[in-house]
Design a protein around this motif. Structure first.
Motif, PDB file in Angstrom:
ATOM      1  N   GLN A  39      -3.499   2.499 -10.509  1.00  0.00           N
ATOM      2  CA  GLN A  39      -2.165   2.707  -9.971  1.00  0.00           C
ATOM      3  C   GLN A  39      -1.197   1.734 -10.625  1.00  0.00           C
ATOM      4  O   GLN A  39      -1.557   0.594 -10.926  1.00  0.00           O
ATOM      5  CB  GLN A  39      -2.158   2.503  -8.462  1.00  0.00           C
ATOM      6  N   ILE A  40       0.035   2.173 -10.813  1.00  0.00           N
ATOM      7  CA  ILE A  40       1.075   1.317 -11.367  1.00  0.00           C
ATOM      8  C   ILE A  40       1.462   0.291 -10.313  1.00  0.00           C
ATOM      9  O   ILE A  40       1.791   0.659  -9.188  1.00  0.00           O
ATOM     10  CB  ILE A  40       2.322   2.136 -11.762  1.00  0.00           C
ATOM     11  N   GLU A  41       1.429  -0.980 -10.673  1.00  0.00           N
ATOM     12  CA  GLU A  41       1.933  -2.030  -9.789  1.00  0.00           C
ATOM     13  C   GLU A  41       3.417  -2.225 -10.058  1.00  0.00           C
ATOM     14  O   GLU A  41       4.235  -2.164  -9.160  1.00  0.00           O
ATOM     15  CB  GLU A  41       1.188  -3.340  -9.999  1.00  0.00           C
ATOM     16  N   ILE A  82       5.954   1.043  -4.443  1.00  0.00           N
ATOM     17  CA  ILE A  82       5.531   0.691  -3.087  1.00  0.00           C
ATOM     18  C   ILE A  82       4.172   1.331  -2.842  1.00  0.00           C
ATOM     19  O   ILE A  82       4.013   2.541  -2.979  1.00  0.00           O
ATOM     20  CB  ILE A  82       6.536   1.213  -2.030  1.00  0.00           C
ATOM     21  N   SER A  83       3.200   0.525  -2.471  1.00  0.00           N
ATOM     22  CA  SER A  83       1.842   1.044  -2.316  1.00  0.00           C
ATOM     23  C   SER A  83       1.388   1.121  -0.863  1.00  0.00           C
ATOM     24  O   SER A  83       0.393   1.754  -0.570  1.00  0.00           O
ATOM     25  CB  SER A  83       0.856   0.173  -3.108  1.00  0.00           C
ATOM     26  N   GLY A  84       2.109   0.503   0.042  1.00  0.00           N
ATOM     27  CA  GLY A  84       1.696   0.473   1.449  1.00  0.00           C
ATOM     28  C   GLY A  84       1.938   1.789   2.158  1.00  0.00           C
ATOM     29  O   GLY A  84       2.443   2.752   1.597  1.00  0.00           O
ATOM     30  N   ARG A  85       1.595   1.804   3.408  1.00  0.00           N
ATOM     31  CA  ARG A  85       1.759   3.014   4.206  1.00  0.00           C
ATOM     32  C   ARG A  85       3.221   3.461   4.210  1.00  0.00           C
ATOM     33  O   ARG A  85       4.138   2.655   4.329  1.00  0.00           O
ATOM     34  CB  ARG A  85       1.280   2.766   5.630  1.00  0.00           C
ATOM     35  N   GLY A  86       3.431   4.753   4.079  1.00  0.00           N
ATOM     36  CA  GLY A  86       4.778   5.305   4.087  1.00  0.00           C
ATOM     37  C   GLY A  86       5.562   5.048   2.815  1.00  0.00           C
ATOM     38  O   GLY A  86       6.702   5.454   2.708  1.00  0.00           O
TER      39      GLY A  86
END
Length: 124
Positions: free
Chosen positions: A69-71, A87-91
């Motif tokens: 995944q792209i950071e 943004i990798s977190g929920r939502g």
């Protein structure tokens, strides 16, 4: 957890050399919130343009079969750094934080670290 406006204010105030920040939906290209910028630098236009950068990188990764995944994505100009943090977190699916830094007044490594912490606290 911080809301969008609070998060953008925190990023602009706490990251040395930050001149603008936006939360962007890369599925639509629309900025959900912006802070900073200037008359000569429209964050909404930059957000829409950087949506194309994110989409292009994701397509390339798909064509190459890359599973990571792209950071973040870094664009360096002669006098600015442009940092795109997905943004990798929920939502957060489909969103990125976009940070503009004055290259002479910022520490890129520290800015990346701080933006990562801000992202973790963001409530979307």
């Amino acid at each position: 957890m911080a809301n969008t406006e609070t998060t953008l204010k925190e990023a602009l105030a706490s990251i040395e050399g930050a001149t603008g920040v936006a939360l962007v939906d890369y599925t639509s290209g629309m900025a959900l919130g912006t802070m900073g910028g200037s008359k000569g630098f429209d964050l909404n236009v930059a957000a829409a343009g950087n949506t194309d950068v994110v989409r292009a990188k994701m397509r390339t990764m798909e064509h190459l079969g890359l599973k990571g995944q792209i950071e973040d994505i870094l664009i360096t100009l002669s006098d600015q750094y442009h940092l795109i943090r997905l943004i990798s977190g929920r939502g957060g699916n489909g969103l990125f934080l976009y940070l503009v830094l004055d290259a002479k007044r910022s520490n890129l490594a520290m800015a990346r670290h701080q933006l990562r912490a801000i992202e973790a606290d963001l409530e979307v």
